[in-house]
Motif scaffolding. Structure first.
Motif, short mmCIF file in Angstrom:
data_model
loop_
_atom_site.label_atom_id
_atom_site.label_comp_id
_atom_site.label_asym_id
_atom_site.label_seq_id
_atom_site.Cartn_x
_atom_site.Cartn_y
_atom_site.Cartn_z
N VAL A 82 -28.15 15.59 44.68
CA VAL A 82 -29.06 16.57 45.26
C VAL A 82 -29.59 17.50 44.18
O VAL A 82 -28.98 17.66 43.13
CB VAL A 82 -28.35 17.40 46.36
CG1 VAL A 82 -27.92 16.52 47.51
CG2 VAL A 82 -27.15 18.14 45.79
N ASP A 83 -30.74 18.09 44.44
CA ASP A 83 -31.27 19.12 43.55
C ASP A 83 -32.27 19.95 44.34
O ASP A 83 -32.48 19.72 45.52
CB ASP A 83 -31.91 18.50 42.29
CG ASP A 83 -33.19 17.77 42.57
OD1 ASP A 83 -34.25 18.24 42.12
OD2 ASP A 83 -33.17 16.72 43.23
N GLY A 84 -32.85 20.93 43.70
CA GLY A 84 -33.81 21.79 44.37
C GLY A 84 -33.13 23.00 45.00
O GLY A 84 -31.93 23.21 44.87
N GLY A 85 -33.93 23.78 45.69
CA GLY A 85 -33.47 25.04 46.26
C GLY A 85 -32.29 24.93 47.20
O GLY A 85 -31.32 25.70 47.11
N VAL A 86 -32.34 23.98 48.12
CA VAL A 86 -31.27 23.86 49.11
C VAL A 86 -29.95 23.46 48.47
O VAL A 86 -28.89 23.68 49.04
CB VAL A 86 -31.67 22.91 50.25
CG1 VAL A 86 -31.57 21.45 49.82
CG2 VAL A 86 -30.83 23.16 51.49
N SER A 87 -29.98 22.89 47.28
CA SER A 87 -28.75 22.46 46.63
C SER A 87 -27.87 23.64 46.23
O SER A 87 -26.70 23.46 45.89
CB SER A 87 -29.05 21.59 45.41
OG SER A 87 -29.61 22.34 44.36
N SER A 88 -28.40 24.86 46.31
CA SER A 88 -27.59 26.04 46.03
C SER A 88 -26.70 26.43 47.21
O SER A 88 -25.81 27.26 47.07
CB SER A 88 -28.49 27.23 45.69
OG SER A 88 -29.19 26.97 44.50
N ASN A 89 -26.94 25.82 48.36
CA ASN A 89 -26.19 26.15 49.57
C ASN A 89 -24.98 25.23 49.73
O ASN A 89 -25.12 24.08 50.13
CB ASN A 89 -27.14 26.05 50.77
CG ASN A 89 -26.52 26.58 52.04
OD1 ASN A 89 -25.36 26.31 52.35
ND2 ASN A 89 -27.31 27.30 52.81
N ASP A 90 -23.80 25.75 49.42
CA ASP A 90 -22.57 24.95 49.51
C ASP A 90 -22.33 24.43 50.93
O ASP A 90 -21.87 23.31 51.11
CB ASP A 90 -21.36 25.76 49.06
CG ASP A 90 -21.30 25.99 47.57
OD1 ASP A 90 -22.21 25.52 46.84
OD2 ASP A 90 -20.35 26.65 47.11
N PHE A 91 -22.63 25.25 51.94
CA PHE A 91 -22.40 24.82 53.32
C PHE A 91 -23.23 23.58 53.65
O PHE A 91 -22.72 22.61 54.21
CB PHE A 91 -22.74 25.94 54.31
CG PHE A 91 -22.68 25.48 55.74
CD1 PHE A 91 -21.46 25.31 56.38
CD2 PHE A 91 -23.85 25.16 56.43
CE1 PHE A 91 -21.40 24.86 57.69
CE2 PHE A 91 -23.80 24.70 57.73
CZ PHE A 91 -22.57 24.56 58.37
N VAL A 92 -24.51 23.59 53.29
CA VAL A 92 -25.39 22.45 53.58
C VAL A 92 -24.90 21.19 52.86
O VAL A 92 -24.90 20.10 53.43
CB VAL A 92 -26.85 22.77 53.21
CG1 VAL A 92 -27.72 21.53 53.27
CG2 VAL A 92 -27.40 23.85 54.13
N LEU A 93 -24.44 21.34 51.62
CA LEU A 93 -23.99 20.17 50.87
C LEU A 93 -22.68 19.62 51.43
O LEU A 93 -22.50 18.40 51.50
CB LEU A 93 -23.87 20.50 49.38
CG LEU A 93 -25.18 20.92 48.72
CD1 LEU A 93 -25.00 21.08 47.23
CD2 LEU A 93 -26.31 19.95 49.03
N GLN A 94 -21.77 20.51 51.86
CA GLN A 94 -20.52 20.03 52.47
C GLN A 94 -20.83 19.36 53.80
O GLN A 94 -20.26 18.32 54.13
CB GLN A 94 -19.53 21.17 52.66
CG GLN A 94 -18.18 20.71 53.16
CD GLN A 94 -17.50 19.76 52.19
OE1 GLN A 94 -17.28 20.10 51.04
NE2 GLN A 94 -17.17 18.55 52.64
#
Length: 114
Positions: free
Chosen positions: A15-27
């Motif tokens: 993943v990359d981009g802005g949303v990749s900063s959100n740990d909750f979304v990635l988990q």
């Protein structure tokens, strides 16, 4: 869909981009897809990818393998499984979150009518 269409096993999701900063979304992504999710140290890979292609074109790097060695992960998210003690797995954990998201989505529908 990708697995069904290509028959190539998917072992991890990068993943990359802005949303990749959100740990909750990635988990959440790791849990729902049952795949490892890898976030790189450099979050804007589009520009870095363009630089890599340019470097390959002019001979700065000789092979794609050299570029693979430059990849470094900031964080890896592993899917959580159902516990052996019979506890709730990720599906149960995220049901309230997904229901809340679906309610918000329904509220936002049909606001614009051309």
């Amino acid at each position: 869909t990708m697995l069904r269409e290509t028959h190539i096993p998917i072992s991890k999701i990068r993943v990359d981009g802005g949303v990749s900063s959100n740990d909750f979304v990635l988990q959440l992504t790791a849990d729902l897809f049952g795949r490892k999710v890898v976030r790189p140290q450099h979050r804007e890979m589009s520009s870095l990818g363009a630089a890599f292609v340019a470097g390959l074109t002019v001979g700065f790097w000789a092979t794609r393998e050299e570029l693979k060695k430059l990849q470094s992960a900031d964080k890896v998210f592993l899917p959580k499984g159902v516990s052996k003690g019979g506890g709730a797995g990720p599906d149960q954990e995220y049901i309230p979150v997904l229901q809340s998201w679906e309610r918000a989505l329904r509220r936002s529908m049909n606001w614009y009518k051309p």
